[in-house]
Design a protein around this motif. Structure first.
Motif, mmCIF file in Angstrom:
data_model
loop_
_atom_site.group_PDB
_atom_site.id
_atom_site.type_symbol
_atom_site.label_atom_id
_atom_site.label_comp_id
_atom_site.label_asym_id
_atom_site.label_seq_id
_atom_site.Cartn_x
_atom_site.Cartn_y
_atom_site.Cartn_z
ATOM 1 N N HIS A 94 1.001 -1.249 -0.071
ATOM 2 C CA HIS A 94 0.008 0.080 -0.108
ATOM 3 C C HIS A 94 0.814 1.229 0.228
ATOM 4 N N CYS A 95 0.398 2.322 -0.242
ATOM 5 C CA CYS A 95 0.800 3.604 -0.445
ATOM 6 C C CYS A 95 1.220 4.119 1.279
ATOM 7 N N ASP A 96 2.139 5.126 1.126
ATOM 8 C CA ASP A 96 2.611 5.648 2.431
ATOM 9 C C ASP A 96 1.693 7.054 2.846
ATOM 10 N N ILE A 135 2.916 -5.607 10.456
ATOM 11 C CA ILE A 135 2.831 -4.476 11.107
ATOM 12 C C ILE A 135 3.296 -3.395 10.057
ATOM 13 N N SER A 136 2.339 -2.260 10.002
ATOM 14 C CA SER A 136 2.740 -1.285 9.186
ATOM 15 C C SER A 136 1.943 0.066 9.578
ATOM 16 N N ILE A 137 1.665 1.037 8.784
ATOM 17 C CA ILE A 137 1.137 2.359 9.044
ATOM 18 C C ILE A 137 -0.333 2.310 8.337
ATOM 19 N N PHE A 138 -1.309 3.184 8.772
ATOM 20 C CA PHE A 138 -2.356 3.476 8.188
ATOM 21 C C PHE A 138 -2.032 4.102 6.565
ATOM 22 N N PRO A 139 -2.546 3.403 5.619
ATOM 23 C CA PRO A 139 -2.235 4.252 4.300
ATOM 24 C C PRO A 139 -2.734 5.346 4.026
ATOM 25 N N GLY A 140 -2.159 6.109 3.331
ATOM 26 C CA GLY A 140 -2.746 7.551 3.068
ATOM 27 C C GLY A 140 -3.577 7.355 1.625
ATOM 28 N N TRP A 141 -3.661 8.497 0.740
ATOM 29 C CA TRP A 141 -4.327 8.164 -0.361
ATOM 30 C C TRP A 141 -3.840 9.044 -1.398
ATOM 31 N N TYR A 142 -4.331 8.769 -2.787
ATOM 32 C CA TYR A 142 -3.775 9.734 -3.789
ATOM 33 C C TYR A 142 -4.809 9.909 -4.663
ATOM 34 N N ASN A 143 -4.582 10.972 -5.535
ATOM 35 C CA ASN A 143 -5.648 11.384 -6.317
ATOM 36 C C ASN A 143 -6.514 10.350 -7.136
ATOM 37 N N HIS A 148 -6.919 2.260 0.468
ATOM 38 C CA HIS A 148 -6.882 1.183 0.353
ATOM 39 C C HIS A 148 -5.759 0.276 0.344
ATOM 40 N N ILE A 149 -5.861 -0.779 0.512
ATOM 41 C CA ILE A 149 -4.571 -1.960 0.522
ATOM 42 C C ILE A 149 -4.600 -2.996 -0.392
ATOM 43 N N HIS A 150 -3.592 -3.216 -1.055
ATOM 44 C CA HIS A 150 -3.838 -4.404 -1.976
ATOM 45 C C HIS A 150 -3.274 -5.710 -1.434
ATOM 46 N N ILE A 151 -3.785 -6.792 -1.887
ATOM 47 C CA ILE A 151 -3.656 -8.115 -1.179
ATOM 48 C C ILE A 151 -3.534 -9.165 -2.541
ATOM 49 N N GLU A 185 -8.285 15.020 4.357
ATOM 50 C CA GLU A 185 -9.705 14.477 3.671
ATOM 51 C C GLU A 185 -9.146 13.790 2.023
ATOM 52 N N ALA A 186 -9.343 12.544 2.008
ATOM 53 C CA ALA A 186 -9.218 11.994 0.745
ATOM 54 C C ALA A 186 -10.363 12.640 -0.143
#
Length: 226
Positions: A94-96, A135-143, A148-151, A185-186
């Motif tokens: 996922h993104c940072d 163990i990660s961080i809460f993902p941010g968002w992009y335009n 979301h998270i990819h699996i 906000e996203a």
């Protein structure tokens, strides 16, 4: 300090537990209504280049943000039962907090260049209960995309079984994104997202506990057919 304590507690919890390409979502037959299949989604433009090199539970790298423990259970759907899958790979990325992905960049799609580093990417193998934890961080968002998270679930022979994505509730995202280092906000809601638009209820995480200060724990079942 709170974040550090949160991660330590999460690692202890793990010990206590013992622990592709997109296709039509309408093309598969649901064999068991007790465990609906996870939607098949695109891997997106930023998949992991070499997941076998990223066998790690803590995927934070040098990224900062609200702590997030991701607990996944991989379930096999059959007509007779919904059973956990042991010995299968789960690749996650996922993104940072700023909306950037590692292993990519320096392009119109992502200006920040992280081609030569890996963060927020990892692989784990399911245990006897079909479980993995990251163990990660809460993902941010992009335009253009909702958070979301990819699996991707792969067989022991590394054949791709299912690529899917996990969505987040807006109210929790708004609380997290009001803090640094997030971007506010996203700009794309779950309902407007071109991936989740027709499958949001199945993409949505199953449970999220915690708070922005101490961190969150996410739980989600990923249901596949073999």
């Amino acid at each position: 300090m709170k974040r550090k304590d949160f991660l330590k507690r999460s690692l202890l919890a793990l010990g206590a537990l013992g622990l592709g390409a997109s296709c039509s979502k309408d093309s598969e037959e649901e064999l068991n209504e007790n465990c609906p299949l996870s939607p098949v989604e695109t891997a997106g433009p930023f998949p992991i280049h070499s997941p076998a090199d990223l066998v790690q539970q803590n995927i934070c790298g040098d990224r900062t943000g609200t702590a997030l423990v991701i607990q996944l259970t991989v379930i096999r759907q059959t007509e007779e039962a919904c059973t956990p899958l042991e010995g299968y790979y789960v690749d996650l990325w996922h993104c940072d907090a700023k909306g950037d992905y590692s292993e990519y960049g320096g392009t119109n799609m992502q200006a920040n260049d992280y081609q030569n580093v890996s963060f927020l990417r990892g692989r784990q193998t399911t245990d006897a209960n079909g479980q993995v934890q990251f163990i990660s961080i809460f993902p941010g968002w992009y335009n253009g995309r909702a958070p979301h998270i990819h699996i991707e679930v792969k067989s022991p022979n590394e054949d791709s079984i299912r690529v899917t994505q996990i969505a987040f509730p807006k109210d929790i995202c708004d609380e997290v994104y009001a803090q640094g280092p997030y971007e506010g906000e996203a700009n794309t809601s779950n309902e407007q997202d071109n991936v989740f638009g027709d499958s949001l209820s199945k993409n949505m995480l199953d449970q999220l506990t915690g708070d922005p200060q101490s961190g969150y724990t996410l739980q989600k079942e990923i249901v596949v057919q073999l």
